[in-house]
Design a protein around this motif. Structure first.
Motif, short mmCIF file in Angstrom:
data_model
loop_
_atom_site.label_atom_id
_atom_site.label_comp_id
_atom_site.label_asym_id
_atom_site.label_seq_id
_atom_site.Cartn_x
_atom_site.Cartn_y
_atom_site.Cartn_z
N VAL A 125 0.18 -12.41 -3.14
CA VAL A 125 -0.59 -12.42 -4.39
C VAL A 125 -0.33 -11.14 -5.18
O VAL A 125 -0.08 -11.16 -6.40
CB VAL A 125 -2.10 -12.58 -4.09
N SER A 126 -0.39 -10.02 -4.49
CA SER A 126 -0.18 -8.73 -5.16
C SER A 126 1.23 -8.66 -5.76
O SER A 126 1.42 -8.19 -6.89
CB SER A 126 -0.40 -7.60 -4.15
N TYR A 127 2.20 -9.18 -5.02
CA TYR A 127 3.59 -9.14 -5.47
C TYR A 127 3.77 -10.04 -6.70
O TYR A 127 4.50 -9.70 -7.65
CB TYR A 127 4.51 -9.60 -4.33
N ARG A 138 -4.66 -3.06 -9.30
CA ARG A 138 -5.19 -4.36 -9.73
C ARG A 138 -6.56 -4.63 -9.14
O ARG A 138 -7.56 -4.60 -9.84
CB ARG A 138 -4.17 -5.45 -9.34
N LYS A 139 -6.62 -4.88 -7.84
CA LYS A 139 -7.92 -5.17 -7.20
C LYS A 139 -8.16 -4.32 -5.96
O LYS A 139 -9.29 -3.94 -5.69
CB LYS A 139 -7.98 -6.65 -6.79
N GLY A 140 -7.11 -4.12 -5.18
CA GLY A 140 -7.26 -3.30 -3.98
C GLY A 140 -8.21 -3.89 -2.95
O GLY A 140 -9.05 -3.18 -2.39
N LYS A 141 -8.08 -5.17 -2.70
CA LYS A 141 -9.02 -5.86 -1.79
C LYS A 141 -8.27 -6.61 -0.69
O LYS A 141 -7.10 -6.97 -0.85
CB LYS A 141 -9.82 -6.90 -2.58
N GLY A 164 0.82 -1.22 0.00
CA GLY A 164 0.00 0.00 0.00
C GLY A 164 0.85 1.27 0.00
O GLY A 164 0.39 2.35 0.42
N THR A 165 2.06 1.15 -0.51
CA THR A 165 3.00 2.27 -0.55
C THR A 165 2.45 3.47 -1.30
O THR A 165 2.52 4.62 -0.83
CB THR A 165 4.30 1.84 -1.29
N THR A 166 1.91 3.19 -2.48
CA THR A 166 1.44 4.28 -3.35
C THR A 166 0.23 4.97 -2.71
O THR A 166 0.10 6.20 -2.76
CB THR A 166 1.05 3.71 -4.72
N TRP A 167 -0.60 4.18 -2.12
CA TRP A 167 -1.81 4.69 -1.46
C TRP A 167 -1.42 5.70 -0.36
O TRP A 167 -1.90 6.84 -0.33
CB TRP A 167 -2.56 3.51 -0.89
P1 A3P Z 1 -3.45 -5.35 -5.40
O1 A3P Z 1 -2.38 -5.90 -6.30
O2 A3P Z 1 -3.87 -6.37 -4.38
O3 A3P Z 1 -4.60 -4.75 -6.12
P2 A3P Z 1 2.21 -0.69 -3.56
O4 A3P Z 1 1.77 0.69 -3.79
O5 A3P Z 1 2.90 -0.91 -2.26
O6 A3P Z 1 2.96 -1.23 -4.74
O7 A3P Z 1 0.91 -1.59 -3.41
C1 A3P Z 1 0.04 -1.83 -4.50
C2 A3P Z 1 -1.19 -2.53 -3.97
O8 A3P Z 1 -1.97 -1.56 -3.27
C3 A3P Z 1 -2.06 -3.07 -5.10
O9 A3P Z 1 -2.77 -4.18 -4.54
C4 A3P Z 1 -2.97 -1.88 -5.34
O10 A3P Z 1 -4.16 -2.18 -6.02
C5 A3P Z 1 -3.25 -1.46 -3.89
N1 A3P Z 1 -3.76 -0.09 -3.80
C6 A3P Z 1 -3.21 1.04 -4.30
N2 A3P Z 1 -4.01 2.10 -4.06
C7 A3P Z 1 -5.10 1.61 -3.40
C8 A3P Z 1 -6.29 2.21 -2.90
N3 A3P Z 1 -6.53 3.50 -3.06
N4 A3P Z 1 -7.19 1.41 -2.28
C9 A3P Z 1 -6.96 0.08 -2.13
N5 A3P Z 1 -5.85 -0.54 -2.59
C10 A3P Z 1 -4.93 0.22 -3.23
#
Ligand code: A3P
Length: 293
Positions: free
Chosen positions: A136-138, A255-258, A47-50
């Motif tokens: 899974v996300s990785y 991708r899914k964000g779940k 959730g780094t980007t978030w």
């Molecule tokens: P998924 O692959 O499970 O969808 P990072 O930023 O650390 O690379 O993490 C990416 C993961 O965070 C991805 O997960 C992405 O979809 C999820 N993500 C990013 N922004 C999000 C948001 N606003 N709400 C929920 N999940 C989010």
């Protein structure tokens, strides 16, 4: 830009890494943090980007529309250890950031964080995500990101994850060692992806109180609405579609964000083996993850 072949994993002081994150090692280790820098630390895909985007909006949403429409999040929040010439290195980008505070991202295990961050008593936000969804996300990220090692099939990928053979090493060590750090370093806010999914308003409030920010209710609501999965997926500045090393046709970055998508990937046998192994590695009763909400 012509891409190099996919990199190989190698052991780097006990942690699996690729050269993209070790080539600039001395500059990274000698990075001069400032007291008001904020480090956003995670194991990849937690959730780094978030959280980067939440912090960016909390600090800089009044800087005018240009920032929001023309500077991608990975330039606003540089990735400290990233080094792939001719792209400017993360340490160089961070050095040149014109804004205060500087928001800086890292996936480094805690023992590799440049010492100036601790010496300067910088605020650190650590985000952790449950191991199953994180794996899974990785996996999907490694499929679509051409500068990550070839992931292979899901079954061998999961095995490698359990053995710590993924870029930035063992998930188990990462989350445990950062948790340990929090016990002695009070400027560390340890948060969970699952909490952010469940109640983003509350988590943004907690972040604000850690950071000493007091946005108005309207500002907070604007941030909350901008950082939903759907908004960030649509937003070209946060969905990584501007990055040449990612193939979103293979799997989109957003991708899914779940929470709980692992159930669509783990077989019953994989899940049992994973849980068994997890118990052996995750002995600290205070550090609890939720694989469903
Ligand atoms: P998924 O692959 O499970 O969808 P990072 O930023 O650390 O690379 O993490 C990416 C993961 O965070 C991805 O997960 C992405 O979809 C999820 N993500 C990013 N922004 C999000 C948001 N606003 N709400 C929920 N999940 C989010």
């Amino acid at each position: 830009m012509e891409l190099p072949p996919r990199p190989q994993l190698f052991d780097f002081n006990g942690v699996s890494m690729t050269n993209i994150f070790t080539d600039n090692w001395d500059n990274v280790q000698n990075f001069k943090a400032r007291p008001d820098d904020i480090l956003i630390a995670t194991y990849p895909k937690a959730g780094t980007t978030w959280v980067s985007y939440i912090l960016d909006l909390l600090y800089f949403s009044d800087m005018g529309p240009d920032r929001q429409t023309s500077i991608p999040i990975h330039e606003r929040v540089p990735f400290l250890e990233f080094c792939l010439p001719p792209i400017p290195s993360g340490a160089d980008l961070a050095d040149k950031l014109p804004t205060t505070p500087r928001l800086i991202k890292t996936h480094l295990p805690v023992q590799f964080v440049p010492k100036s961050f601790w010496e300067q008593r910088c605020k650190v936000v650590y985000v952790a995500r449950n191991a199953k969804d994180n794996a899974v996300s990785y996996f999907h990220f490694d499929r679509m990101n051409l500068i990550q090692p070839e992931p292979g099939d899901w079954s061998s990928y999961l095995q490698g994850f359990m053995e710590g053979k993924r870029v930035f090493g063992s998930w188990y060590d990462h989350v445990n060692d950062w948790w340990e750090k929090k016990q002695s370093y009070s400027n560390l806010h340890y948060m969970f992806y699952e909490d952010l999914i469940e109640d983003s308003e509350q988590e943004i409030d907690r972040l604000c109180s850690f950071l000493g920010l007091s946005p108005s209710p309207e500002e907070k609501e604007r941030v909350r609405a901008s950082v939903t999965f759907d908004s960030m997926k649509q937003n070209k500045m946060t969905n990584y579609t501007s990055v040449p090393v990612m193939n979103h046709k293979v799997s989109p970055f957003m991708r899914k964000g779940k929470v709980g998508d692992w159930k669509n990937h783990f077989t019953v046998a994989q899940n049992e083996q994973f849980d068994e192994d997890y118990k052996k590695k995750m002995k600290n009763p205070d550090l609890k993850f939720r694989c469903e909400i």
